[in-house]
Design a protein around this motif. Structure first.
Motif, PDB file in Angstrom:
ATOM      1  N   ARG A 195      -7.609   7.915   7.494  1.00  0.00           N
ATOM      2  CA  ARG A 195      -7.061   7.165   6.363  1.00  0.00           C
ATOM      3  C   ARG A 195      -8.048   6.105   5.900  1.00  0.00           C
ATOM      4  O   ARG A 195      -8.235   5.887   4.691  1.00  0.00           O
ATOM      5  CB  ARG A 195      -5.736   6.517   6.759  1.00  0.00           C
ATOM      6  CG  ARG A 195      -5.142   5.651   5.645  1.00  0.00           C
ATOM      7  CD  ARG A 195      -4.080   4.721   6.155  1.00  0.00           C
ATOM      8  NE  ARG A 195      -3.624   3.826   5.100  1.00  0.00           N
ATOM      9  CZ  ARG A 195      -2.849   2.777   5.296  1.00  0.00           C
ATOM     10  NH1 ARG A 195      -2.427   2.494   6.511  1.00  0.00           N
ATOM     11  NH2 ARG A 195      -2.486   2.008   4.294  1.00  0.00           N
ATOM     12  N   GLN A 202       4.776   8.520   3.705  1.00  0.00           N
ATOM     13  CA  GLN A 202       4.143   9.826   3.487  1.00  0.00           C
ATOM     14  C   GLN A 202       5.088  10.947   3.920  1.00  0.00           C
ATOM     15  O   GLN A 202       5.200  11.986   3.256  1.00  0.00           O
ATOM     16  CB  GLN A 202       2.830   9.908   4.266  1.00  0.00           C
ATOM     17  CG  GLN A 202       1.759   8.941   3.794  1.00  0.00           C
ATOM     18  CD  GLN A 202       1.282   9.241   2.390  1.00  0.00           C
ATOM     19  OE1 GLN A 202       1.050  10.384   2.033  1.00  0.00           O
ATOM     20  NE2 GLN A 202       1.138   8.209   1.580  1.00  0.00           N
ATOM     21  N   GLU A 208       7.893  11.409   1.392  1.00  0.00           N
ATOM     22  CA  GLU A 208       7.424  12.066   0.180  1.00  0.00           C
ATOM     23  C   GLU A 208       7.218  13.562   0.389  1.00  0.00           C
ATOM     24  O   GLU A 208       7.587  14.373  -0.468  1.00  0.00           O
ATOM     25  CB  GLU A 208       6.109  11.410  -0.285  1.00  0.00           C
ATOM     26  CG  GLU A 208       5.517  12.013  -1.544  1.00  0.00           C
ATOM     27  CD  GLU A 208       6.406  11.852  -2.767  1.00  0.00           C
ATOM     28  OE1 GLU A 208       6.199  12.598  -3.739  1.00  0.00           O
ATOM     29  OE2 GLU A 208       7.308  10.989  -2.740  1.00  0.00           O
ATOM     30  N   PHE A 248      -0.979  15.624   4.999  1.00  0.00           N
ATOM     31  CA  PHE A 248       0.457  15.452   4.827  1.00  0.00           C
ATOM     32  C   PHE A 248       1.053  16.511   3.907  1.00  0.00           C
ATOM     33  O   PHE A 248       2.236  16.842   4.025  1.00  0.00           O
ATOM     34  CB  PHE A 248       0.760  14.066   4.259  1.00  0.00           C
ATOM     35  CG  PHE A 248       0.497  12.942   5.224  1.00  0.00           C
ATOM     36  CD1 PHE A 248       1.380  12.687   6.256  1.00  0.00           C
ATOM     37  CD2 PHE A 248      -0.621  12.148   5.106  1.00  0.00           C
ATOM     38  CE1 PHE A 248       1.158  11.649   7.152  1.00  0.00           C
ATOM     39  CE2 PHE A 248      -0.860  11.101   5.987  1.00  0.00           C
ATOM     40  CZ  PHE A 248       0.034  10.857   7.013  1.00  0.00           C
ATOM     41  N   PRO A 308       3.493  13.862   9.702  1.00  0.00           N
ATOM     42  CA  PRO A 308       3.879  12.451   9.886  1.00  0.00           C
ATOM     43  C   PRO A 308       4.638  12.226  11.185  1.00  0.00           C
ATOM     44  O   PRO A 308       4.454  11.190  11.833  1.00  0.00           O
ATOM     45  CB  PRO A 308       4.728  12.135   8.650  1.00  0.00           C
ATOM     46  CG  PRO A 308       5.101  13.449   8.070  1.00  0.00           C
ATOM     47  CD  PRO A 308       4.004  14.385   8.422  1.00  0.00           C
TER      48      PRO A 308
END
Length: 411
Positions: free
Chosen positions: A81, A158, A161, A261, A268
């Motif tokens: 990330r 994440q 979503e 993801f 996640p």
């Protein structure tokens, strides 16, 4: 665009501007003057160009600290990330651009001994210096994302979503058909050739269109998140004429060096479990972080519990089955979310209380649903772990009390 191209683009543009803009100013705006001596402007530009090099070194140091901190404290899989954070690369690009532009502008100060100062270009260098300070401030603000609460919330967001896009929305507009077996013969196989790669996503509309064109069904052998090795079967075409170009089939299955993801609700959960079990290791011994991770895990499971999970059979617009792919069921999600935390947290009263609270909450949410039976069986398993633990009777009694805070208050 790859993120490493961002600072290169900044540098190239700054070099072009540093060579062209002072020349245009020298030709068309030489009369513009603020009364600043050439020596003062030269000193300021030299300080900007040299100071940017030191600031760039600080930025690199911060980047390495961020990567090391996230890899050690959270999960090596979460370090990407920060390694691909656009803010970091834009900041580096602005620093490089400020350095190269200020350096190029110095060549036009007192050019040919005329004591002329490229005033507008010097002002541009000061503006870029101010932009560099703002970028540095934004980069420092990014350090706040390393706090455990922000990290867990980011992973949870994440996950929410990807559940919304993949599970709730179905991932495609085509209809999902019931599970029916097909005895169609295998007419074509696609094998992976090359180094190991992770399956990152399916292009489901493209696969459905290809299967319809062949008049058969595409059966995906690998799931999103799987690693494919050289010679591994990626998919099979069942029935129909076959003969689909391998290049088109390969374009419909995106492979990469790591998991993402996209289309993968398991990822996640995997990251949250990694953070929880690392916090429970004897080297760290931080059960409160594991409890905070369970907060996000329970929320993701609650969203999955109320949604259809058998999404691995997709039909075209006429309702004809065209694509099948592996998809996890409710038991798979329960095992992924709780198994390792249950094993590594078996000596923590706080974790066991939070784990029981999550399971009881899921059982209440699924009241009357067949998935509640699996939750109930898992809760029985957790209680048997407590019974076999090395706790004394008082600690066993405390561990059986569900508590959303772990050790907050007895319900």
């Amino acid at each position: 665009m790859p993120v490493w191209l961002i600072p290169i683009a900044y540098t190239v543009v700054s070099i072009v501007c540093g060579l062209v803009l002072p020349r245009l100013e020298h030709s068309y705006a030489a009369s513009f003057d603020l009364g600043v001596s050439s020596s003062a402007v030269l000193a300021a530009l030299s300080a900007i160009s040299s100071g940017m090099m030191a600031l760039t070194g600080i930025v690199f140091s911060i980047a390495f600290v961020m990567l090391q901190f996230s890899a050690i404290t959270y999960s090596p899989r979460f370090a990407s990330r920060f390694a691909r954070d656009p803010v970091l690369f834009h900041a580096l690009g602005i620093f490089f651009a400020t350095f190269t532009y200020a350096l190029a502008t110095t060549m036009w100060v007192d050019r040919s001994g005329e004591a002329r100062v490229p005033t507008l270009s010097a002002i541009g260098a000061m503006v870029m210096l101010f932009a560099s300070l703002l970028a540095f401030g934004l980069l420092m603000r990014r350090l706040g994302d390393l706090q455990i609460a922000n990290t867990l919330r980011f992973i949870g967001d994440q996950g929410r979503e990807v559940i919304r896009q993949t599970i709730i929305a179905g991932g495609v507009r085509a209809a999902v058909v019931p599970d029916t077996t097909t005895a169609d013969p295998v007419v074509q196989k696609l094998r992976h050739q090359g180094p190991p790669r992770y399956v990152q996503a399916y292009d489901i509309p493209a696969l459905v269109a290809l299967a319809r064109r062949a008049g058969g069904v595409i059966d995906m052998e690998v799931a999103v998140g799987d690693m494919v090795l050289d010679g591994s079967v990626v998919l099979r075409v069942l029935g129909g004429t076959g003969g689909l170009p391998d290049s088109e089939l390969l374009r419909a299955v995106r492979l990469g060096n790591d998991r993402t993801f996209e289309q993968d609700p398991k990822y996640p959960l995997r990251l949250l479990v990694d953070i929880a079990i690392k916090a429970l290791s004897p080297a760290i011994n931080d059960p409160t972080t594991a409890v905070q991770a369970l907060d996000q895990i329970e929320d993701l499971l609650r969203r999955l519990a109320r949604r259809p999970l058998d999404i691995g059979r997709v039909a075209d617009q006429e309702g004809v089955l065209r694509l099948t792919f592996p998809s996890p069921n409710w038991g798979d999600y329960l095992s992924l979310a709780f198994d390792e935390i249950r094993v590594f947290g078996a000596t923590s009263v706080q974790v066991l209380r939070r784990l029981r609270s999550a399971l009881l909450g899921l059982e209440e949410l699924l009241d009357g649903d067949v998935r509640a039976d699996e939750v109930r069986r898992y809760l029985t398993h957790v209680d048997s772990v407590i019974d076999r633990s090395t706790f004394d009777d008082q600690d066993r009694h405390a561990a059986r009390q569900e508590d959303p805070q772990g050790l907050g208050l007895t319900r």
